[in-house]
Write an enzyme that holds these catalytic residues in place. Structure first.
Site, PDB file in Angstrom:
ATOM      1  N   ASP A   1      -5.014   8.318   9.377  1.00 38.32           N
ATOM      2  CA  ASP A   1      -5.109   7.697  10.691  1.00 38.32           C
ATOM      3  C   ASP A   1      -5.006   8.729  11.803  1.00 38.32           C
ATOM      4  O   ASP A   1      -4.241   9.697  11.715  1.00 38.32           O
ATOM      5  CB  ASP A   1      -3.978   6.673  10.884  1.00 38.32           C
ATOM      6  CG  ASP A   1      -4.173   5.436  10.027  1.00 38.32           C
ATOM      7  OD1 ASP A   1      -5.326   5.124   9.716  1.00 38.32           O
ATOM      8  OD2 ASP A   1      -3.174   4.791   9.685  1.00 38.32           O
TER       9      ASP A   1
ATOM     10  N   LYS B   1       0.830  -1.217   0.000  1.00 42.05           N
ATOM     11  CA  LYS B   1       0.000   0.000   0.000  1.00 42.05           C
ATOM     12  C   LYS B   1       0.856   1.256   0.000  1.00 42.05           C
ATOM     13  O   LYS B   1       0.607   2.206  -0.753  1.00 42.05           O
ATOM     14  CB  LYS B   1      -0.908   0.005   1.230  1.00 42.05           C
ATOM     15  CG  LYS B   1      -1.657   1.299   1.459  1.00 42.05           C
ATOM     16  CD  LYS B   1      -2.519   1.245   2.713  1.00 42.05           C
ATOM     17  CE  LYS B   1      -1.780   1.660   3.954  1.00 42.05           C
ATOM     18  NZ  LYS B   1      -1.733   3.123   4.139  1.00 42.05           N
ATOM     19  N   ASN B   2       1.885   1.266   0.842  1.00 45.00           N
ATOM     20  CA  ASN B   2       2.703   2.472   1.002  1.00 45.00           C
ATOM     21  C   ASN B   2       3.629   2.721  -0.182  1.00 45.00           C
ATOM     22  O   ASN B   2       4.230   3.795  -0.281  1.00 45.00           O
ATOM     23  CB  ASN B   2       3.506   2.389   2.298  1.00 45.00           C
ATOM     24  CG  ASN B   2       2.610   2.512   3.520  1.00 45.00           C
ATOM     25  OD1 ASN B   2       1.579   3.167   3.473  1.00 45.00           O
ATOM     26  ND2 ASN B   2       2.993   1.857   4.601  1.00 45.00           N
TER      27      ASN B   2
ATOM     28  N   ARG C   1      -4.115  10.630   4.260  1.00 44.70           N
ATOM     29  CA  ARG C   1      -2.916  11.433   4.485  1.00 44.70           C
ATOM     30  C   ARG C   1      -2.041  11.485   3.231  1.00 44.70           C
ATOM     31  O   ARG C   1      -1.357  12.476   2.971  1.00 44.70           O
ATOM     32  CB  ARG C   1      -2.111  10.863   5.656  1.00 44.70           C
ATOM     33  CG  ARG C   1      -0.833  11.648   5.930  1.00 44.70           C
ATOM     34  CD  ARG C   1      -0.144  11.204   7.193  1.00 44.70           C
ATOM     35  NE  ARG C   1       1.163  11.824   7.338  1.00 44.70           N
ATOM     36  CZ  ARG C   1       1.367  13.052   7.784  1.00 44.70           C
ATOM     37  NH1 ARG C   1       0.350  13.808   8.116  1.00 44.70           N
ATOM     38  NH2 ARG C   1       2.595  13.538   7.887  1.00 44.70           N
TER      39      ARG C   1
ATOM     40  N   MET D   1       7.181   6.947  17.540  1.00 44.12           N
ATOM     41  CA  MET D   1       6.903   7.935  16.502  1.00 44.12           C
ATOM     42  C   MET D   1       5.565   8.655  16.636  1.00 44.12           C
ATOM     43  O   MET D   1       5.444   9.812  16.243  1.00 44.12           O
ATOM     44  CB  MET D   1       7.013   7.263  15.131  1.00 44.12           C
ATOM     45  CG  MET D   1       8.419   6.736  14.863  1.00 44.12           C
ATOM     46  SD  MET D   1       8.615   6.013  13.226  1.00 44.12           S
ATOM     47  CE  MET D   1       8.448   7.457  12.190  1.00 44.12           C
TER      48      MET D   1
END
Length: 427
Positions: free
Chosen positions: A117, A22-23, A93, A334
């Protein structure tokens, strides 16, 4: 709108094929804007996030055609609009990833702050830093307006190893005048996929896979045909699912090199696998016991930029640790809200102490009991699926839209390996 209903306590067993990353798919879709020629992308996962990205792409006047299963042909022969529709920008995003290619191709882009998210503050400063150094101007007044008369190569040192900021900088730099150096760049497999796709389009990029990228700007790029790599976040999720349910699984179409950082984290929970070619096999018999550090100290599983343990898997590891003998510290550095789903696991019977927004101490094994859960984000949502499948009794999971943003046809695929999961419509 629908929910998942899961009857837990049944081990999974069978074979699943890894989906496309996906990324990687999201920036590669955006990168198709960098040429007037056709771009064919294979192994695009059929998930909500890629659908939204393709819809945004088409809002600019580009054509996107589904030419085969998981394959798309994109033609951006002309750019008719440079404003991202508000309702689409709020959904994802990754909408910020259109800033770099639109600046390079059309000199302007306008958008609302991106959605995605809810896992804490997700700063965009690194994007602004990189793009302004390349010659862009940024106006912020309830929305972002990026503009540039000309982009020019420069020496950039990113203030953090941001994946999406690295990707935006690379996409802007490939059509900038002159040479660009990006130091402290992210180097995850999905960043590498983007760089490899751009190279196939004629971009001059060296250092792919490292933290220093060197780019010589081109006057124009051409079309290409490119295959997205496997989604190692999905693979890690399925490994965790097999371990937590005391099951076994074969995952096909993996990239073995992607699994090396992950193996270290899972081994701390006594979880192992074997790799045969492009197949990964998680056996039924697992130790499922925390391996303490030297001196019997409590080990920690902490995330870091690549090649560290992936941040997106800390939610998965938190659930898996509830089914493992011993105590482990999960340290998610993070995002300050990513661990806030653990109260749901505690309600199910997990022994977890949330030390602060970033650290949770998990002791196991504990018997989990079914509950009504609400998915807050993609990875925590999948973690809840794993918890429900490991639990005794029935669970319901709502807001599954968040899960399906990142996991393709999840219910059907999990049923195929023995999961007792169904969907029910809700108002």
């Amino acid at each position: 709108m629908h929910e998942y209903v899961i009857d837990g306590g049944f081990p999974i067993k069978g074979t699943l094929a890894a989906g496309g990353n996906k990324n990687a798919a999201l920036p590669c879709i955006a990168a198709a804007l960098l040429t007037q020629e056709p771009v064919i992308l294979h192994n695009i996962p059929d998930i909500e996030d890629t659908t939204v990205m393709l819809n945004i792409l088409q809002s600019f006047g580009a054509k996107a055609e589904n030419i085969a299963n998981h394959s798309w042909k994109i033609v951006a022969s002309k750019i008719e609009n440079t404003a991202i529709p508000a309702e689409l920008s709020k959904k994802i995003r990754a909408s910020i990833l259109f800033a770099g290619p639109l600046l390079a191709r059309a000199g302007k882009v306008e958008m609302l702050p991106p959605g995605g998210d809810i896992i804490g503050r997700r700063r965009l400063d690194t994007h602004f830093l990189a793009l302004t150094q390349l010659g862009a101007r940024v106006e912020i007044n309830g929305k972002f307006v990026f503009s540039a008369n000309k982009l020019a190569g420069t020496d950039i040192f990113l203030d953090e190893m941001s994946v999406t900021a690295t990707e935006n900088a690379v996409m802007a730099a490939v059509l900038a005048e002159g040479s660009t150096i990006i130091s402290n760049a992210a180097s995850e497999p999905h960043v590498q996929d983007l760089c490899n796709m751009l190279s196939a389009m004629g971009a001059d990029i060296t250092g792919t896979g490292s933290n220093i990228l060197r780019i010589k700007g081109a006057k124009q790029l051409h079309g290409c045909e490119f295959t997205i790599g496997p989604d190692y976040m999905e693979i890690g999720s399925f490994i965790g699912l097999a371990a937590a349910t005391h099951g076994s699984i074969k995952i096909t179409d993996i990239n073995p090199s992607d699994m090396r950082p992950m193996r270290i984290g899972f081994s701390k929970l006594g979880i192992s696998w074997s790799i045969e070619g492009s197949d990964l096999i998680v056996p039924t018999v697992q130790e499922l016991k925390v391996n303490n550090d030297m001196g019997s100290s409590t080990p920690k599983i902490d995330d870091a930029p690549w090649p560290g343990f992936p941040p997106d898997l800390t939610s998965i590891m938190t659930v898996v640790a509830t089914q493992v003998e011993g105590t482990v510290l999960i340290f998610e550095k993070m995002f300050e809200s990513r661990m806030f789903f653990v109260d749901k696991l505690i309600n199910m019977g997990a022994c977890i102490t949330l030390c602060d927004p970033h650290r949770a101490v998990v002791s196991g094994p504990r018997i989990l009991h079914g509950d009504h859960l609400v998915s807050p984000d993609v990875r925590a949502g999948m973690a809840m699926v794993i918890a429900a499948m490991a639990a005794h009794g029935e669970s319901r999971i709502s807001n599954v839209y968040q899960i399906e943003r990142g996991y393709e046809h999840l219910v059907e695929r999990l049923k195929a390996v023995g999961a007792h999961i169904t969907t029910v419509d809700v108002k």
